[in-house]
Design a protein around this motif. Structure first.
Motif, PDB file in Angstrom:
ATOM      1  N   HIS A 190      -0.695  14.195   6.935  1.00  0.00           N
ATOM      2  CA  HIS A 190      -0.994  13.219   8.166  1.00  0.00           C
ATOM      3  C   HIS A 190      -0.915  11.945   6.436  1.00  0.00           C
ATOM      4  CE1 HIS A 190      -2.923  10.509  10.632  1.00  0.00           C
ATOM      5  NE2 HIS A 190      -3.852  10.185   9.341  1.00  0.00           N
ATOM      6  N   VAL A 191      -1.628  11.796   5.038  1.00  0.00           N
ATOM      7  CA  VAL A 191      -1.016  10.560   4.535  1.00  0.00           C
ATOM      8  C   VAL A 191       0.629  10.703   3.944  1.00  0.00           C
ATOM      9  CG1 VAL A 191      -1.992   9.669   2.497  1.00  0.00           C
ATOM     10  CG2 VAL A 191      -3.822  10.930   3.574  1.00  0.00           C
ATOM     11  N   LEU A 205     -10.046  16.754  -3.564  1.00  0.00           N
ATOM     12  CA  LEU A 205      -9.182  16.529  -2.125  1.00  0.00           C
ATOM     13  C   LEU A 205      -9.005  14.698  -2.277  1.00  0.00           C
ATOM     14  CD1 LEU A 205      -7.151  16.999   0.318  1.00  0.00           C
ATOM     15  CD2 LEU A 205      -9.499  16.527   1.337  1.00  0.00           C
ATOM     16  N   GLY A 206     -10.002  14.445  -3.015  1.00  0.00           N
ATOM     17  CA  GLY A 206      -9.440  12.667  -3.180  1.00  0.00           C
ATOM     18  C   GLY A 206      -8.095  12.187  -3.629  1.00  0.00           C
ATOM     19  N   LEU A 207      -8.798  13.090  -5.199  1.00  0.00           N
ATOM     20  CA  LEU A 207      -7.657  12.860  -6.284  1.00  0.00           C
ATOM     21  C   LEU A 207      -6.611  13.152  -5.665  1.00  0.00           C
ATOM     22  CD1 LEU A 207     -10.002  14.108  -8.898  1.00  0.00           C
ATOM     23  CD2 LEU A 207      -9.058  12.249  -9.281  1.00  0.00           C
ATOM     24  N   ILE A 208      -6.247  14.528  -5.030  1.00  0.00           N
ATOM     25  CA  ILE A 208      -4.911  14.853  -5.224  1.00  0.00           C
ATOM     26  C   ILE A 208      -4.063  13.543  -3.754  1.00  0.00           C
ATOM     27  CG2 ILE A 208      -3.671  16.424  -3.846  1.00  0.00           C
ATOM     28  CD1 ILE A 208      -4.626  16.965  -6.608  1.00  0.00           C
ATOM     29  N   GLN A 209      -4.859  13.598  -2.707  1.00  0.00           N
ATOM     30  CA  GLN A 209      -4.624  12.433  -2.147  1.00  0.00           C
ATOM     31  C   GLN A 209      -3.728  10.907  -2.218  1.00  0.00           C
ATOM     32  OE1 GLN A 209      -5.414   9.741  -0.219  1.00  0.00           O
ATOM     33  NE2 GLN A 209      -7.156   9.118  -2.017  1.00  0.00           N
ATOM     34  N   ALA A 210      -4.750  10.897  -3.550  1.00  0.00           N
ATOM     35  CA  ALA A 210      -4.255   9.516  -4.118  1.00  0.00           C
ATOM     36  C   ALA A 210      -2.727   9.552  -5.027  1.00  0.00           C
ATOM     37  CB  ALA A 210      -4.910   9.382  -5.231  1.00  0.00           C
ATOM     38  N   LEU A 211      -2.185  10.723  -4.654  1.00  0.00           N
ATOM     39  CA  LEU A 211      -1.313  10.961  -5.740  1.00  0.00           C
ATOM     40  C   LEU A 211       0.055  11.417  -5.108  1.00  0.00           C
ATOM     41  CD1 LEU A 211      -2.304  13.804  -8.161  1.00  0.00           C
ATOM     42  CD2 LEU A 211      -2.134  10.741  -9.066  1.00  0.00           C
ATOM     43  N   VAL A 212      -0.199  11.181  -2.980  1.00  0.00           N
ATOM     44  CA  VAL A 212       0.830  12.064  -1.972  1.00  0.00           C
ATOM     45  C   VAL A 212       1.930  10.743  -2.325  1.00  0.00           C
ATOM     46  CG1 VAL A 212       0.702  11.801   0.008  1.00  0.00           C
ATOM     47  CG2 VAL A 212      -0.499  13.156  -1.117  1.00  0.00           C
ATOM     48  N   GLY A 213       2.750  10.994  -2.488  1.00  0.00           N
ATOM     49  CA  GLY A 213       3.708   9.919  -2.990  1.00  0.00           C
ATOM     50  C   GLY A 213       4.026   9.380  -4.020  1.00  0.00           C
ATOM     51  N   CYS A 256       1.039  -1.547   0.101  1.00  0.00           N
ATOM     52  CA  CYS A 256       0.097   0.205  -0.154  1.00  0.00           C
ATOM     53  C   CYS A 256       0.796   0.972  -0.350  1.00  0.00           C
ATOM     54  CB  CYS A 256      -1.056   0.468   1.098  1.00  0.00           C
ATOM     55  SG  CYS A 256      -2.460  -1.235   0.469  1.00  0.00           S
ATOM     56  N   SER A 257       2.016   1.865  -0.030  1.00  0.00           N
ATOM     57  CA  SER A 257       3.301   1.770  -0.151  1.00  0.00           C
ATOM     58  C   SER A 257       3.681   2.961  -1.099  1.00  0.00           C
ATOM     59  CB  SER A 257       4.342   1.876   1.203  1.00  0.00           C
ATOM     60  OG  SER A 257       4.907   0.930   0.591  1.00  0.00           O
ATOM     61  N   ARG A 258       3.156   1.808  -2.359  1.00  0.00           N
ATOM     62  CA  ARG A 258       3.701   1.882  -3.505  1.00  0.00           C
ATOM     63  C   ARG A 258       2.361   2.321  -4.454  1.00  0.00           C
ATOM     64  NH1 ARG A 258       7.191  -2.493  -5.478  1.00  0.00           N
ATOM     65  NH2 ARG A 258       7.469  -0.213  -6.962  1.00  0.00           N
ATOM     66  N   ILE A 259       1.385   2.400  -3.176  1.00  0.00           N
ATOM     67  CA  ILE A 259      -0.769   2.947  -3.885  1.00  0.00           C
ATOM     68  C   ILE A 259      -1.048   3.743  -3.808  1.00  0.00           C
ATOM     69  CG2 ILE A 259      -2.815   1.603  -4.322  1.00  0.00           C
ATOM     70  CD1 ILE A 259      -1.743  -1.333  -3.837  1.00  0.00           C
ATOM     71  N   GLY A 260      -1.809   4.335  -4.632  1.00  0.00           N
ATOM     72  CA  GLY A 260      -2.944   6.213  -4.355  1.00  0.00           C
ATOM     73  C   GLY A 260      -4.011   5.268  -4.644  1.00  0.00           C
ATOM     74  N   TYR A 261      -5.196   6.064  -3.762  1.00  0.00           N
ATOM     75  CA  TYR A 261      -6.262   4.899  -4.046  1.00  0.00           C
ATOM     76  C   TYR A 261      -7.471   6.293  -3.618  1.00  0.00           C
ATOM     77  CZ  TYR A 261     -10.615   2.022  -2.494  1.00  0.00           C
ATOM     78  OH  TYR A 261     -11.947   1.628  -2.645  1.00  0.00           O
ATOM     79  N   LEU A 262      -8.141   6.279  -5.110  1.00  0.00           N
ATOM     80  CA  LEU A 262      -9.530   7.340  -4.466  1.00  0.00           C
ATOM     81  C   LEU A 262     -10.953   6.175  -4.572  1.00  0.00           C
ATOM     82  CD1 LEU A 262     -11.751   9.880  -4.661  1.00  0.00           C
ATOM     83  CD2 LEU A 262     -11.296   9.738  -7.170  1.00  0.00           C
ATOM     84  N   ARG A 263     -11.042   5.956  -3.567  1.00  0.00           N
ATOM     85  CA  ARG A 263     -12.930   5.098  -3.668  1.00  0.00           C
ATOM     86  C   ARG A 263     -13.789   6.437  -3.584  1.00  0.00           C
ATOM     87  NH1 ARG A 263     -14.165   4.585   2.789  1.00  0.00           N
ATOM     88  NH2 ARG A 263     -15.582   3.717   2.159  1.00  0.00           N
ATOM     89  N   GLU A 264     -14.357   4.937  -4.089  1.00  0.00           N
ATOM     90  CA  GLU A 264     -15.719   5.852  -4.242  1.00  0.00           C
ATOM     91  C   GLU A 264     -16.456   6.875  -3.791  1.00  0.00           C
ATOM     92  OE1 GLU A 264     -19.899   4.519  -6.905  1.00  0.00           O
ATOM     93  OE2 GLU A 264     -18.989   2.498  -6.088  1.00  0.00           O
ATOM     94  N   LYS A 265     -16.747   6.408  -2.757  1.00  0.00           N
ATOM     95  CA  LYS A 265     -17.694   7.459  -1.835  1.00  0.00           C
ATOM     96  C   LYS A 265     -16.455   7.835  -0.188  1.00  0.00           C
ATOM     97  CE  LYS A 265     -22.014   5.402  -1.848  1.00  0.00           C
ATOM     98  NZ  LYS A 265     -22.989   5.630  -1.716  1.00  0.00           N
ATOM     99  N   CYS A 266     -15.872   9.191  -0.942  1.00  0.00           N
ATOM    100  CA  CYS A 266     -14.701   9.859   0.215  1.00  0.00           C
ATOM    101  C   CYS A 266     -14.483  10.277   1.045  1.00  0.00           C
ATOM    102  CB  CYS A 266     -13.718  10.833  -0.642  1.00  0.00           C
ATOM    103  SG  CYS A 266     -13.331  10.452  -2.243  1.00  0.00           S
ATOM    104  N   ALA A 267     -14.526   9.731   1.992  1.00  0.00           N
ATOM    105  CA  ALA A 267     -14.765   9.667   3.430  1.00  0.00           C
ATOM    106  C   ALA A 267     -13.667  10.377   4.266  1.00  0.00           C
ATOM    107  CB  ALA A 267     -15.852   9.309   4.620  1.00  0.00           C
ATOM    108  N   PHE A 268     -13.699  12.082   4.733  1.00  0.00           N
ATOM    109  CA  PHE A 268     -12.436  12.835   5.441  1.00  0.00           C
ATOM    110  C   PHE A 268     -12.649  13.087   7.121  1.00  0.00           C
ATOM    111  CE2 PHE A 268     -11.928  13.016   0.619  1.00  0.00           C
ATOM    112  CZ  PHE A 268     -10.364  12.523   0.383  1.00  0.00           C
TER     113      PHE A 268
END
Length: 236
Positions: free
Chosen positions: A98-99, A137-145, A74-86
């Motif tokens: 934090h991510v 926000l979900g799209l961007i957090q999927a690109l972190v790392g 998972c450290s090598r994966i970026g994931y946008l789930r269908e229903k984001c919850a933050f």
């Protein structure tokens, strides 16, 4: 080595078979995962991410079992789930940092320059966001790392027409960086612009898989992905 290698993967929930002998591999490029609701797309994604264990068969992500080696994979994966919850009580930037800590990577400020980030909304508390801002926000957090594998489940949800254009542009931008991108969506017009390959699922099985160009040429009478998909689903 393929980024993802699924070999005869099945998943059963009691008497219900959600996946039935799925075999597919993903390498560099953009893969469109399409099919009706209940076709097994989300179950396959969850198994690929190590969130569920297959009932039978085998799946490897970067050569490892994602369920047994969840942290490493998972450290090598970026994931946008269908229903984001933050969390609503932090700002978008605080959440992205934090991510970054969870992935044990340094927060990269350049991620904030993507067109999908605009209007300064990331400096506000997430609880004040509109549905479209949550999706951005979900799209961007999927690109972190700078992940090698990016999985986007319904990335256009809640985006206005301009947001959809920006999302497509974002995928086009990152697809050239030797990444594997899997996009599951019902909006076929978006996939036509970004995909290299198409995988069609129905009833827990893969009923068609090919390059986008060959898939459309082989099944469409009007040169569109929507027409090709309708033909395949009608013949299945």
């Amino acid at each position: 080595m393929n980024a993802v290698e699924a070999m005869n993967v099945s998943k059963r929930f009691g008497s219900i078979t959600a996946l039935d002998g799925v075999s597919v591999s993903f390498n560099n490029g953009v893969y469109g995962l399409i099919g009706p609701n209940g076709s097994g797309k989300t179950t396959f994604i969850r198994i690929m991410l190590g969130l569920q264990k297959p009932s039978s068969g085998k799946i490897l992500v970067f050569g490892k079992d994602p369920f047994r080696s969840h942290g490493q994979v998972c450290s090598r994966i970026g994931y946008l789930r269908e229903k984001c919850a933050f969390p609503k009580w932090v700002t978008g930037i605080e959440y992205l940092k934090h991510v970054s800590r969870l992935k044990r990577v340094e927060f990269d400020q350049s991620i904030l320059t993507h067109p999908i980030v605009k209007g300064g909304f990331l400096t506000r508390k997430i609880g004040t966001y509109s549905a479209g801002m949550i999706q951005r926000l979900g799209l961007i957090q999927a690109l972190v790392g700078d992940p090698s594998l990016i999985v986007l489940d319904e990335p256009s949800t809640n985006l206005d027409p301009l947001g959809r254009v920006e999302m497509v542009g974002l995928v086009k931008e990152i697809k050239h960086d030797n990444k594997t991108i899997v996009v599951s969506t019902h909006i076929l017009e978006d996939l036509e612009q970004i995909c290299d390959f198409i995988i069609v699922m129905k009833g827990g099985r893969i009923i068609a898989k090919d390059s986008l160009e060959k898939f459309v040429a082989g099944f469409s009478s009007d040169g569109t992905l929507a027409n090709a998909y309708a033909r395949v689903m009608g013949d299945a």
